[in-house]
Design an enzyme around this catalytic site. Structure first.
Site, PDB file in Angstrom:
ATOM      1  N   GLY A 280      86.947  -0.773  -3.077  1.00  0.00           N
ATOM      2  CA  GLY A 280      85.633  -0.960  -3.692  1.00  0.00           C
ATOM      3  C   GLY A 280      84.539  -1.051  -2.632  1.00  0.00           C
ATOM      4  O   GLY A 280      83.462  -0.458  -2.763  1.00  0.00           O
TER       5      GLY A 280
ATOM      6  N   ASN B 286     101.549  -0.438  -0.132  1.00  0.00           N
ATOM      7  CA  ASN B 286     102.812  -0.471  -0.893  1.00  0.00           C
ATOM      8  C   ASN B 286     104.001  -0.183   0.019  1.00  0.00           C
ATOM      9  O   ASN B 286     105.041  -0.822  -0.077  1.00  0.00           O
ATOM     10  CB  ASN B 286     102.761   0.555  -2.036  1.00  0.00           C
ATOM     11  CG  ASN B 286     101.854   0.091  -3.168  1.00  0.00           C
ATOM     12  OD1 ASN B 286     102.175  -0.840  -3.889  1.00  0.00           O
ATOM     13  ND2 ASN B 286     100.699   0.729  -3.293  1.00  0.00           N
TER      14      ASN B 286
ATOM     15  N   LYS C 201     102.196   7.713  -7.559  1.00  0.00           N
ATOM     16  CA  LYS C 201     102.517   7.810  -6.118  1.00  0.00           C
ATOM     17  C   LYS C 201     102.723   6.430  -5.505  1.00  0.00           C
ATOM     18  O   LYS C 201     103.411   6.282  -4.493  1.00  0.00           O
ATOM     19  CB  LYS C 201     101.477   8.638  -5.373  1.00  0.00           C
ATOM     20  CG  LYS C 201     100.052   8.075  -5.380  1.00  0.00           C
ATOM     21  CD  LYS C 201      99.771   7.083  -4.280  1.00  0.00           C
ATOM     22  CE  LYS C 201      98.500   6.315  -4.503  1.00  0.00           C
ATOM     23  NZ  LYS C 201      98.267   5.268  -3.514  1.00  0.00           N
TER      24      LYS C 201
ATOM     25  N   GLY D 204      83.713  -3.856  -8.816  1.00  0.00           N
ATOM     26  CA  GLY D 204      84.830  -4.145  -7.911  1.00  0.00           C
ATOM     27  C   GLY D 204      84.354  -4.142  -6.474  1.00  0.00           C
ATOM     28  O   GLY D 204      83.386  -3.442  -6.132  1.00  0.00           O
TER      29      GLY D 204
END
Ligand SMILES: NC(=O)C1=CN([C@@H]2O[C@H](COP(=O)(O)OP(=O)(O)OC[C@H]3O[C@@H](n4cnc5c(N)ncnc54)[C@H](O)[C@@H]3O)[C@@H](O)[C@H]2O)C=CC1
Ligand SMILES: O=C(CO)COP(=O)(O)O
Length: 440
Positions: A88, A343, A278, A83
């Site tokens: 990453g 998010n 979370k 990744g």
């Protein structure tokens, strides 16, 4: 029960029957903690360096480690990072520097890069020439020993330690590609925050998918680790969940720096579940910001989210420890993501603009991927199939809002009658006891 630790100046050189040979090695980081599964028949005296023999009674857990250590313990461990996104690339910077510095790690670190063209040039070529992931972590140099490889099998085939750090939606395809193509003695560390769907309507932990598909053990690393801040070398903590006491120190050494401090715990599943859940709560925090509600409301959402996380572990992963929620992977990651994460940011814009999550992800994140809305959907599929949506009203309302089934303005009314506000204190004390309160 911890009995004794071997000095970190020793590595396992040989195992014959029940006799293990420990050899000194400069910068070796192999440590064996003897718990009830490991019974040595004599006291260990490791004050002076040199070869020593110990008798022990083997256990499966131990033999797994021995398999790895025995195969090529005198060879430096090869690391592959699977990744190369935002996180990453940040972790590649750390691992690359540690591989340069530590004798028990091979200097060359391979990094699997999902190939794409940037202004007519391959991203792998750009990374290998400029040592910068200009798309996912611009402005930060990677050490020159980190080599970008576009073929995941080429990147991973010789590795002793595979660090998985891709958005969770890609893990099954990658595992299918890697099956049978990696060293059987390799071990994995997953930095992936999210779940996958299990057959029959449940969820699967990503580390379990890796172990099942690739037939190698998989530990996890989760924490309050916004990638940009880690890459800026601002101090933070992280949590490694690793049941194998002999492997934890090697993983810690690969990851730890003076600004990135690692705590290893054995409660692997709780660490991983915290990292996934979370992200759902962070969407709720973003809704609060988008609705223009204040810090008190956000704190209430964070607290109710934490309580649902604790309950989720209690119900679906019994045996987890409450203490794990106080590690970086728990409360700390919840707080940082609810204030500074992607998010939260996209969920705020979702409320303010009325666009879909997908549109906003494409517009705002330049190829980076959101995990929260996906995870909310995966969790909801399971809760619905078990008729348990009303026991997790925060997770449920966040899913419904992301999915367009509920207007964001309904968010707070959905959690006003949260079970946290309805249960009697005594009920709650009883339920918390079942997750090893005594072990805090
Ligand atoms: N970014 C952060 O601050 C943190 C992220 N994490 C977690 O780490 C994991 C990886 O996140 P990031 O590195 O930030 O990734 P990211 O959000 O930057 O995702 C983009 C990556 O996905 C790759 N990609 C796109 N399509 C693909 C495909 N079909 N197959 C394979 N790869 C593909 C892209 O090449 C790129 O490397 C996630 O689970 C995330 O929750 C954990 C801690 C911090
Ligand atoms: O996991 C993270 C920080 O620990 C990153 O969270 P976001 O994916 O919301 O940016």
């Amino acid at each position: 029960m911890l009995i004794k630790q071997l000095s970190t100046n020793y590595i396992i050189k040989n195992v014959v029957g029940k006799v293990i040979t420990i050899k000194t090695a400069r910068h070796s980081s192999v440590t064996i903690s003897l718990d009830s599964k490991f019974k040595f028949n004599e006291q260990l005296h490791l004050a002076k360096p040199g070869k020593q023999n110990f008798n022990f009674f083997s256990s499966n857990l131990y033999l797994r480690y021995v398999k790895m250590a025995h195969s090529d313990c005198t060879q430096p461990k090869k690391i592959c990072i699977v990744g190369s996104g935002n996180w990453g690339s940040a972790i590649a910077k750390i691992v690359g520097h540690n591989a340069e510095r530590l004798d028990n790690l091979d200097n060359r670190v391979t990094m699997y890069v999902y190939e794409e063209m940037i202004n007519g040039k391959k991203l792998t070529e750009i990374i290998n020439e400029t040592h910068e992931n200009v798309k996912y972590l611009p402005g930060h140099k990677l050490p020159s020993n980190v080599v970008a490889v576009p073929d995941v099998v080429d990147a991973a085939k010789d590795a002793d330690v595979l660090i998985f750090v891709v958005p969770h939606q890609f893990i099954r395809t990658l595992c299918a590609t890697l099956l049978g193509k990696i060293k059987p003695t390799a071990v994995a560390l997953s930095l992936i925050k999210g779940f996958d769907r299990a057959k029959g309507g449940g969820i699967d932990l990503i580390s379990h998918i890796i172990t099942r598909h690739l037939k190698i053990p998989c530990s996890v690393l989760m924490g309050a680790n916004l990638a940009g801040e880690v890459a800026d070398e601002k101090f933070c903590e992280t949590t490694i969940g690793c049941k194998d006491v002999s492997l934890g120190p090697l993983l810690r050494d690969i990851i730890q720096t003076d600004y990135f401090r690692v705590v290893v715990v054995d409660d692997e599943d709780t660490v991983e579940v915290c990292g996934a859940l979370k992200n759902i709560v962070a969407c709720g925090a973003g809704f609060v910001d988008g609705l223009g509600l204040g810090d008190n409301t956000k704190a209430a959402v964070i607290r109710l989210g934490l309580m649902e996380m604790v309950k989720f572990v209690d119900v679906f992963y019994p045996g987890g420890k409450l203490a794990t929620f106080f590690e970086s992977c728990g409360v700390a990651d919840l707080i940082t993501t609810c204030y500074g994460g992607r998010n939260r940011k996209v969920s705020e814009a979702f409320v303010k603009t009325g666009k879909t999550i997908k549109e906003l992800e494409d517009e705002m994140l330049n190829g980076q991927k959101l995990q929260g809305p996906f995870t909310a959907e995966e969790v909801n599929t399971m809760l619905k199939s078990k008729n348990m949506e009303n026991q997790f009203p925060l997770f449920t309302s966040i899913y419904k809002i992301c999915d367009g089934q509920l207007p964001p303005a309904e968010f707070i009314s959905c959690i006003k009658n949260h079970p946290e506000h309805m249960d009697s204190k005594l009920d709650r004390i009883d339920s918390r006891k079942s997750i090893h309160l005594s072990k805090i």
